[in-house]
Motif scaffolding. Structure first.
Motif, short mmCIF file in Angstrom:
data_model
loop_
_atom_site.label_atom_id
_atom_site.label_comp_id
_atom_site.label_asym_id
_atom_site.label_seq_id
_atom_site.Cartn_x
_atom_site.Cartn_y
_atom_site.Cartn_z
N GLU A 143 0.83 -1.21 0.00
CA GLU A 143 0.00 0.00 0.00
C GLU A 143 0.87 1.26 0.00
OE1 GLU A 143 -2.97 0.84 -0.42
OE2 GLU A 143 -4.04 -1.07 -0.32
N PRO A 341 -2.10 -5.82 -0.76
CA PRO A 341 -3.48 -6.11 -1.14
C PRO A 341 -3.63 -7.39 -1.96
CG PRO A 341 -2.95 -3.81 -1.58
CD PRO A 341 -1.66 -4.50 -1.27
N CYS A 344 -5.37 -10.63 -0.96
CA CYS A 344 -6.81 -10.83 -1.13
C CYS A 344 -7.17 -11.26 -2.55
CB CYS A 344 -7.57 -9.56 -0.77
SG CYS A 344 -7.71 -9.29 1.00
N CYS A 354 -11.49 -9.58 3.72
CA CYS A 354 -10.89 -8.44 3.02
C CYS A 354 -11.80 -7.22 3.05
CB CYS A 354 -10.56 -8.84 1.59
SG CYS A 354 -9.33 -10.18 1.50
N VAL A 359 -9.07 -4.05 3.00
CA VAL A 359 -7.82 -4.31 2.29
C VAL A 359 -7.93 -3.79 0.86
CG1 VAL A 359 -6.16 -6.06 1.55
CG2 VAL A 359 -7.40 -6.34 3.71
N GLY A 360 -6.99 -2.98 0.46
CA GLY A 360 -6.98 -2.43 -0.88
C GLY A 360 -7.89 -1.24 -1.10
N ASP A 361 -8.60 -0.83 -0.05
CA ASP A 361 -9.52 0.31 -0.15
C ASP A 361 -8.74 1.59 0.15
OD1 ASP A 361 -11.46 2.24 0.06
OD2 ASP A 361 -12.81 1.05 1.32
N ARG A 362 -8.19 2.19 -0.87
CA ARG A 362 -7.29 3.33 -0.66
C ARG A 362 -8.02 4.57 -0.17
NH1 ARG A 362 -2.81 2.48 -5.51
NH2 ARG A 362 -1.97 0.53 -4.60
#
Length: 403
Positions: A143, A341, A344, A354, A359-362
């Motif tokens: 990230e 990320p 996931c 996730c 996770v990966g949610d900027r």
């Protein structure tokens, strides 16, 4: 796979805080001029050679698993078989113990999985060396915001490992959805649920009280909740002292927060996605709220010791622990969000996990004010030196929360 109790906060309350208080009393807070660079500080690596055959690591429980806790949980043995680097791990009970060991000139650790209250102080005292991120395969997959948290003067001092956010968890049968940290820290609101509140047992919890004050008392002019002047810190301490009679428990392990809510003893408090996820899947009536003043969070990172003996093996370890497959194991075992990320992607982690951990949610991650070790150097462009350090935070925490 059985999961651990989730994000650990550093072991026993009395042991951790007493040790930190001793540091405060001795005047050995972060950025002290009495902490010169260690003799023989390693230079930043420019190239890698063959592994040296060994690796000495320092970590809190759960960060390094070799199958001894659970034979199904092992990301050490495959690493050793692949690289020939035999891993030795010193597990510590508290962040303070970790910090003390890294500062001990008689010890040489190649790497440390450091939480924020440790990482910043190690950088300030030259107890870790910068990382050549070009030598860490997969580093750019981590990230972006996390990668920048340990950047100083153009150098990177850690490789993100795991992270999480601090939320307000509440029992939907008893508590209306809280919109602000004031639900927990305002004396009148806290009194509504007296004896049924829980709070993280960490000096860094002062930051949440500071966020409450940021909106409640604008005359204090609080900006970064982890960079507080003596006046601001004292105000946060008073908030905590007024809150103390209403607190059921200052929780040390995430499982303590889960049991308090599961049994109905607690109805409102600080928690993380792990506790919310576990209780929700168990059918308990809990939800999480994002306070209007903002979210705080934390990141653990792997750092290279200043007196590293096995740099090639350490860089191989950094690559290994940043890989999606290892990140999946770490996240599932510890109950925290992976820094990569890609953990996931495919069927590595269940979609519900996730989603719960963002996770990966900027957009979500960008909202989080990530913890850093408080130092006398204030944040911002001015770089003033009239803020309070971690030792002062620890002293305030003890005085405000101990009965």
């Amino acid at each position: 796979m059985r999961r651990r109790a989730g994000r650990r906060t550093g072991g026993g309350r009395l042991a951790a805080l007493a040790a930190a208080a001793a540091v405060a009393a001795a005047g050995l807070g972060a950025c002290s001029d009495e902490n010169p660079a260690p003799v023989g500080v390693a230079k930043v690596a420019s190239t890698l050679g063959p592994g040296e055959g060994g690796l000495n690591l320092l970590a809190l429980p759960g960060s390094v698993e070799s199958g001894t806790t659970d034979p199904r949980v092992d990301w050490v043995t495959p690493f050793q078989e692949r690289t020939g680097c035999k891993v030795g791990v010193k597990l510590v009970k508290t962040p303070q113990e970790m910090y003390d060991l890294m500062r001990d000139k008689g010890r040489r650790y190649d790497g440390v999985a450091a939480p924020p209250e440790v990482a910043g102080r190690l950088v300030a005292e030259n107890q870790v060396t910068a990382v050549n991120t070009s030598l860490v395969d997969g580093y750019k997959k981590l990230e972006p915001k996390l990668r920048g948290l340990l950047k100083q003067d153009g150098k990177y001092y850690g490789v993100p490992y795991v992270w999480g956010a601090n939320l307000l968890m509440y029992d939907t049968r008893t508590v209306q959805p809280p919109a602000s940290w004031s639900a927990l820290f305002d004396p009148e609101q806290a009194r509504r649920y007296s004896g049924k509140l829980i709070v993280r047992d960490s000096p860094l919890s002062i930051a949440e009280a500071a966020l409450y004050l940021k909106g409640h008392d604008r005359k204090l002019k609080i900006g970064d909740p982890y960079s507080l002047s003596p006046r601001q810190l004292a105000a946060a301490g008073r908030v905590l002292a007024r809150q103390r009679p209403h607190v059921l428990k200052y929780w040390e392990q995430p499982a303590d927060a889960i049991s308090a809510f599961a049994g109905g003893a607690a109805v409102l408090g600080e928690a993380g996605p792990y506790q919310v996820d576990v209780l929700d899947r168990a059918g308990k009536p809990v939800q999480a709220a994002e306070p209007s003043e903002g979210l705080t969070g934390w990141m653990d990172a792997w750092m290279i010791g200043a007196r590293v003996q096995h740099p090639n093996c350490m860089y191989q370890w950094l690559q290994w622990t940043a890989s999606p497959d290892v990140q999946q194991q770490v996240a599932e075992w510890t109950g925290v969000a992976p820094a990569n990320p890609q953990a996931c992607s495919g069927d590595r982690l269940r979609a519900g996990f996730c989603g719960a951990f963002h996770v990966g949610d900027r957009d979500y991650i960008d909202k989080i004010m990530f913890a850093h070790a408080p130092t006398r150097v204030c944040g911002g462009k001015s770089k003033k030196t009239d803020c309070t350090d971690y030792a002062e935070w620890t002293k305030t925490w003890i005085e405000s929360t101990q009965a």
